[in-house]
Design a protein around this motif. Structure first.
Motif, mmCIF file in Angstrom:
data_model
loop_
_atom_site.group_PDB
_atom_site.id
_atom_site.type_symbol
_atom_site.label_atom_id
_atom_site.label_comp_id
_atom_site.label_asym_id
_atom_site.label_seq_id
_atom_site.Cartn_x
_atom_site.Cartn_y
_atom_site.Cartn_z
ATOM 1 N N ARG B 52 -8.896 -7.172 14.877
ATOM 2 C CA ARG B 52 -7.852 -6.330 14.271
ATOM 3 C C ARG B 52 -7.588 -6.750 12.827
ATOM 4 N N ILE B 53 -7.637 -8.071 12.581
ATOM 5 C CA ILE B 53 -7.452 -8.542 11.198
ATOM 6 C C ILE B 53 -8.508 -7.891 10.303
ATOM 7 N N LYS B 54 -9.755 -7.872 10.799
ATOM 8 C CA LYS B 54 -10.848 -7.324 9.984
ATOM 9 C C LYS B 54 -10.701 -5.823 9.800
ATOM 10 N N ALA B 55 -10.376 -5.120 10.898
ATOM 11 C CA ALA B 55 -10.249 -3.665 10.805
ATOM 12 C C ALA B 55 -9.144 -3.276 9.823
ATOM 13 N N GLY B 57 -7.642 -5.212 7.500
ATOM 14 C CA GLY B 57 -7.875 -5.731 6.141
ATOM 15 C C GLY B 57 -8.819 -4.829 5.373
ATOM 16 N N SER B 58 -9.948 -4.448 6.002
ATOM 17 C CA SER B 58 -10.902 -3.600 5.282
ATOM 18 C C SER B 58 -10.306 -2.220 5.054
ATOM 19 N N CYS B 59 -9.509 -1.727 6.002
ATOM 20 C CA CYS B 59 -8.862 -0.429 5.829
ATOM 21 C C CYS B 59 -7.905 -0.474 4.636
ATOM 22 N N MET B 63 -8.152 1.736 1.257
ATOM 23 C CA MET B 63 -7.057 2.621 0.846
ATOM 24 C C MET B 63 -6.569 2.281 -0.558
ATOM 25 N N LEU B 64 -6.483 0.975 -0.843
ATOM 26 C CA LEU B 64 -6.006 0.569 -2.168
ATOM 27 C C LEU B 64 -6.997 1.028 -3.232
ATOM 28 N N SER B 65 -8.280 0.913 -2.937
ATOM 29 C CA SER B 65 -9.294 1.386 -3.883
ATOM 30 C C SER B 65 -9.158 2.887 -4.082
ATOM 31 N N ALA B 100 0.302 -5.007 8.404
ATOM 32 C CA ALA B 100 -0.170 -5.213 9.777
ATOM 33 C C ALA B 100 -1.291 -6.242 9.796
ATOM 34 N N HIS B 101 -2.187 -6.156 8.802
ATOM 35 C CA HIS B 101 -3.300 -7.116 8.681
ATOM 36 C C HIS B 101 -2.745 -8.542 8.607
ATOM 37 N N ALA B 102 -1.741 -8.748 7.747
ATOM 38 C CA ALA B 102 -1.149 -10.082 7.617
ATOM 39 C C ALA B 102 -0.393 -10.447 8.896
ATOM 40 N N GLY B 103 0.241 -9.464 9.510
ATOM 41 C CA GLY B 103 0.981 -9.716 10.750
ATOM 42 C C GLY B 103 0.062 -10.201 11.875
ATOM 43 N N GLY B 141 -4.200 -13.189 -0.806
ATOM 44 C CA GLY B 141 -3.801 -12.030 -0.004
ATOM 45 C C GLY B 141 -2.289 -11.837 -0.055
ATOM 46 N N LEU B 142 -1.564 -12.966 -0.045
ATOM 47 C CA LEU B 142 -0.098 -12.889 -0.090
ATOM 48 C C LEU B 142 0.362 -12.297 -1.423
ATOM 49 N N ILE B 143 -0.297 -12.695 -2.517
ATOM 50 C CA ILE B 143 0.051 -12.122 -3.828
ATOM 51 C C ILE B 143 -0.185 -10.614 -3.805
ATOM 52 N N THR B 147 2.755 -7.728 -4.286
ATOM 53 C CA THR B 147 2.780 -6.687 -5.324
ATOM 54 C C THR B 147 2.870 -5.312 -4.669
ATOM 55 N N MET B 148 2.165 -5.131 -3.552
ATOM 56 C CA MET B 148 2.246 -3.834 -2.877
ATOM 57 C C MET B 148 3.647 -3.603 -2.314
ATOM 58 N N LEU B 149 4.298 -4.691 -1.886
ATOM 59 C CA LEU B 149 5.679 -4.558 -1.393
ATOM 60 C C LEU B 149 6.602 -4.055 -2.509
ATOM 61 N N SER B 193 -16.802 -17.075 4.627
ATOM 62 C CA SER B 193 -16.890 -17.473 6.032
ATOM 63 C C SER B 193 -17.705 -16.480 6.852
ATOM 64 N N ASN B 194 -17.578 -15.208 6.525
ATOM 65 C CA ASN B 194 -18.214 -14.170 7.314
ATOM 66 C C ASN B 194 -19.508 -13.801 6.609
ATOM 67 N N ARG B 195 -20.649 -14.187 7.191
ATOM 68 C CA ARG B 195 -21.907 -13.996 6.479
ATOM 69 C C ARG B 195 -22.438 -12.571 6.594
ATOM 70 N N ALA B 198 -22.068 -6.724 4.972
ATOM 71 C CA ALA B 198 -21.165 -5.598 4.696
ATOM 72 C C ALA B 198 -19.998 -6.025 3.816
ATOM 73 N N VAL B 199 -19.589 -7.304 3.918
ATOM 74 C CA VAL B 199 -18.409 -7.735 3.161
ATOM 75 C C VAL B 199 -18.660 -7.659 1.655
ATOM 76 N N PRO B 200 -19.706 -8.360 1.125
ATOM 77 C CA PRO B 200 -19.918 -8.208 -0.331
ATOM 78 C C PRO B 200 -20.271 -6.783 -0.732
HETATM 79 C C1 HEM Z 1 -0.186 -12.258 3.310
HETATM 80 C C2 HEM Z 1 -1.217 -11.584 3.056
HETATM 81 C C3 HEM Z 1 -2.598 -11.751 3.667
HETATM 82 C C4 HEM Z 1 -3.090 -12.729 4.500
HETATM 83 C C5 HEM Z 1 -2.362 -13.948 5.021
HETATM 84 C C6 HEM Z 1 -4.451 -12.381 4.804
HETATM 85 C C7 HEM Z 1 -5.310 -13.115 5.622
HETATM 86 C C8 HEM Z 1 -6.620 -12.814 5.900
HETATM 87 C C9 HEM Z 1 -7.482 -13.535 6.789
HETATM 88 C C10 HEM Z 1 -7.089 -14.759 7.567
HETATM 89 C C11 HEM Z 1 -8.693 -12.930 6.773
HETATM 90 C C12 HEM Z 1 -9.940 -13.346 7.559
HETATM 91 C C13 HEM Z 1 -10.911 -14.001 6.641
HETATM 92 C C14 HEM Z 1 -12.201 -14.383 7.307
HETATM 93 O O1 HEM Z 1 -12.760 -13.557 8.031
HETATM 94 O O2 HEM Z 1 -12.621 -15.499 7.067
HETATM 95 C C15 HEM Z 1 -8.619 -11.819 5.875
HETATM 96 C C16 HEM Z 1 -9.647 -10.963 5.599
HETATM 97 C C17 HEM Z 1 -9.528 -9.828 4.816
HETATM 98 N N1 HEM Z 1 -8.397 -9.427 4.120
HETATM 99 FE FE1 HEM Z 1 -6.603 -10.313 4.122
HETATM 100 N N2 HEM Z 1 -4.770 -11.219 4.149
HETATM 101 C C18 HEM Z 1 -3.665 -10.801 3.447
HETATM 102 C C19 HEM Z 1 -3.534 -9.675 2.644
HETATM 103 C C20 HEM Z 1 -4.565 -8.786 2.417
HETATM 104 C C21 HEM Z 1 -4.450 -7.610 1.592
HETATM 105 C C22 HEM Z 1 -3.189 -7.182 0.856
HETATM 106 C C23 HEM Z 1 -5.679 -6.991 1.608
HETATM 107 C C24 HEM Z 1 -6.149 -5.727 0.962
HETATM 108 C C25 HEM Z 1 -5.484 -4.895 0.282
HETATM 109 C C26 HEM Z 1 -6.549 -7.782 2.447
HETATM 110 C C27 HEM Z 1 -7.872 -7.491 2.696
HETATM 111 C C28 HEM Z 1 -8.706 -8.232 3.491
HETATM 112 C C29 HEM Z 1 -10.080 -7.879 3.776
HETATM 113 C C30 HEM Z 1 -10.815 -6.638 3.283
HETATM 114 C C31 HEM Z 1 -10.604 -8.884 4.605
HETATM 115 C C32 HEM Z 1 -12.007 -8.973 5.166
HETATM 116 C C33 HEM Z 1 -12.089 -8.292 6.484
HETATM 117 C C34 HEM Z 1 -13.477 -8.410 7.085
HETATM 118 O O3 HEM Z 1 -13.962 -9.524 7.254
HETATM 119 O O4 HEM Z 1 -14.045 -7.370 7.404
HETATM 120 N N3 HEM Z 1 -5.844 -8.867 2.908
HETATM 121 N N4 HEM Z 1 -7.329 -11.767 5.361
#
Ligand code: HEM
Lengths: 75, 346
Positions: B52-55, B57-59, B63-65, B100-103, B141-143, B147-149, B193-195, B198-200
């Motif tokens: 869910r973090i990955k889904a 985060g990438s979403c 969207m931001l792009s 939600a990603h951060a949550g 990510g927190l920064i 800013t989005m907040l 970390s994630n080799r 698709a990520v790069p």
């Molecule tokens: C408090 C804020 C945030 C925290 C704590 C956080 C944390 C994380 C963590 C733990 C990962 C997993 C990294 C890994 O796989 O090694 C991750 C991945 C990622 N985050 Fe965040 N994030 C935050 C905010 C954001 C925001 C604001 C964005 C985008 C607008 C974002 C985009 C992504 C993306 C695209 C990935 C990679 C997902 C993937 O592996 O497919 N994150 N983040």
């Protein structure tokens, strides 16, 4: 928790608590009076409850600015 | 507009926009999780959270792009203006997806270990010297999230009026800082970390596209800015009949604000190209029922004098026009907002 982490967390907590108190007062009474219709002579702008609720997060973040305007100073 | 404030000013177009937006987001998230889970079924609760973090985060990054691409896209091709119209809701939705990603990550810490580790991780200052692997990428990510907040919390029109448009606009330019932080968050986190390739690929394709669009749109605006000689205070607009009915031609005095010269049938009028609402490019809008309508949020101004129709009170600066033979010219010094300076063709 590291000492710097707890200092930061307490700081954030204090800022947000102060912000919440000011924000609630602001949306309850101050908000419509602090902005006119766009023209200064038209009195407070009417606001729905929904609009007031949506303003809370912004007022919590920017409470120092809100307070300044409320006390009659420019931004 | 400014005759009072509601929570959201809904209309049919906005509801459709939001319904499509919600549908696409749900489709992306469900598709991501279903495909990833069938390729590599998670074996633990933590594995599901990771998915869910990955889904999400990438979403959020997608969207931001998109949010940042819409502005230059609409400038390059006016047919894309409808995307701009409700960009604000897209921006707020992006914030919630990122939240939600951060949550989920907080949920992961609660499940796996002590949540206090998270705060400790962000404040182990020595780690900030590690590069590229080992950098506390969560802080980036927190920064981005903060800013989005700020953007989402001040997105209501009320704040535009309260903070004044120049300050509001300056604050909202902070989204570029957030975007940069999000890109670095991915480059120093998931990319290390994630080799998975698709990520790069996702990161560079999106970041590259957004940058390129901004460069192209800036070049297009710069081309517009090469004004004609206006040293006598008057600038040539062109033949009046060359301005399409109901539309404007935008001209730029050397070093001055752009001017939009509208034609509505036989009426010609020149107004500032900046909408009084959010400095939207009013000259890219058109005339509807005798009112110039801003393409960004539909603010309206009467063609003749640049005043919003009652009960609204916004006014645009207007400019004097004159005809020299067939050639229309505009005076580069603005008149007080709301002055009637229109010209009627014979
Ligand atoms: C408090 C804020 C945030 C925290 C704590 C956080 C944390 C994380 C963590 C733990 C990962 C997993 C990294 C890994 O796989 O090694 C991750 C991945 C990622 N985050 Fe965040 N994030 C935050 C905010 C954001 C925001 C604001 C964005 C985008 C607008 C974002 C985009 C992504 C993306 C695209 C990935 C990679 C997902 C993937 O592996 O497919 N994150 N983040």
């Amino acid at each position: 928790m590291t000492p710097s982490a707890s200092v930061i967390l307490w700081g954030v907590l204090l800022y947000v608590s102060a912000g919440l108190i000011i924000a609630l007062a602001f949306v309850a009474v101050g908000a419509p009076r602090l902005i006119g219709h766009g023209a200064a002579d038209q009195g407070p702008a009417p606001m729905t409850l929904g609009a007031r609720l949506l303003l809370i997060p912004g007022a919590v973040l920017f409470w120092p600015l809100v307070l300044r305007r409320w006390l009659g100073e420019p931004l | 507009m400014s005759a009072g404030f509601q929570a959201v000013q809904w209309n049919g177009a906005k509801i459709r926009y939001d319904a499509i937006l919600l549908g696409l987001v749900a489709f992306y998230l469900a598709g991501f999780i279903l495909i990833a889970a069938s390729l590599h079924p998670p074996t633990s609760a933590a594995g599901w959270i990771d998915l869910r973090i990955k889904a999400f985060g990438s979403c959020a990054f997608l969207m931001l792009s998109t949010v940042l691409a819409i502005g230059p896209l609409a400038r390059l091709n006016p047919r894309l203006l409808p995307l701009l119209y409700n960009r604000r809701h897209l921006g707020v939705a992006t914030f919630f997806i990122a939240l939600a990603h951060a949550g989920f990550m907080v949920e992961w810490y609660l499940l796996e270990s002590d949540i206090a580790n998270l705060a400790g991780e962000l404040t182990s200052w020595a780690d900030y010297a590690n590069f590229p692997a080992g950098f506390p990428f969560k802080a980036l990510g927190l920064i981005a999230l903060l800013t989005m907040l700020v953007m989402a919390a001040t997105s209501h029109d009320y704040w535009l009026g309260f903070l004044t448009p120049p300050l509001w606009k300056a604050i909202h330019m902070g989204i570029y800082v957030g975007y940069g932080a999000a890109a670095l968050h991915i480059a120093l986190g998931a990319m290390q970390s994630n080799r998975h390739p698709a990520v790069p690929i996702l990161l560079f394709a999106l970041f590259g596209t957004v940058s390129l669009l901004h460069i192209l749109a800036a070049r297009k605006s710069a081309a517009l800015d090469i004004g004609d000689d206006d040293s006598d205070g008057w600038l040539v607009v062109g033949a009046a009949s060359d301005i399409p009915d109901g539309r404007a031609r935008i001209v730029a005095p050397v070093g001055g604000e752009r001017i939009a010269v509208f034609r509505d049938g036989r009426i010609l009028s020149a107004v500032s190209n900046l909408c009084a609402h959010q400095n939207g490019p009013i000259g890219e809008g058109h005339v509807v029922d005798g009112c110039i309508t801003c393409p960004w949020h539909g603010y309206e101004y009467r063609v003749e004098d640049g005043c919003a129709p009652p009960p609204f009170t916004e006014k645009l600066a207007t400019y004097r026009l004159r005809l020299r033979g067939n050639l229309l010219e505009v005076q580069t010094a603005p008149l007080p907002p709301g002055t009637n300076a229109s010209l009627t063709l014979p």
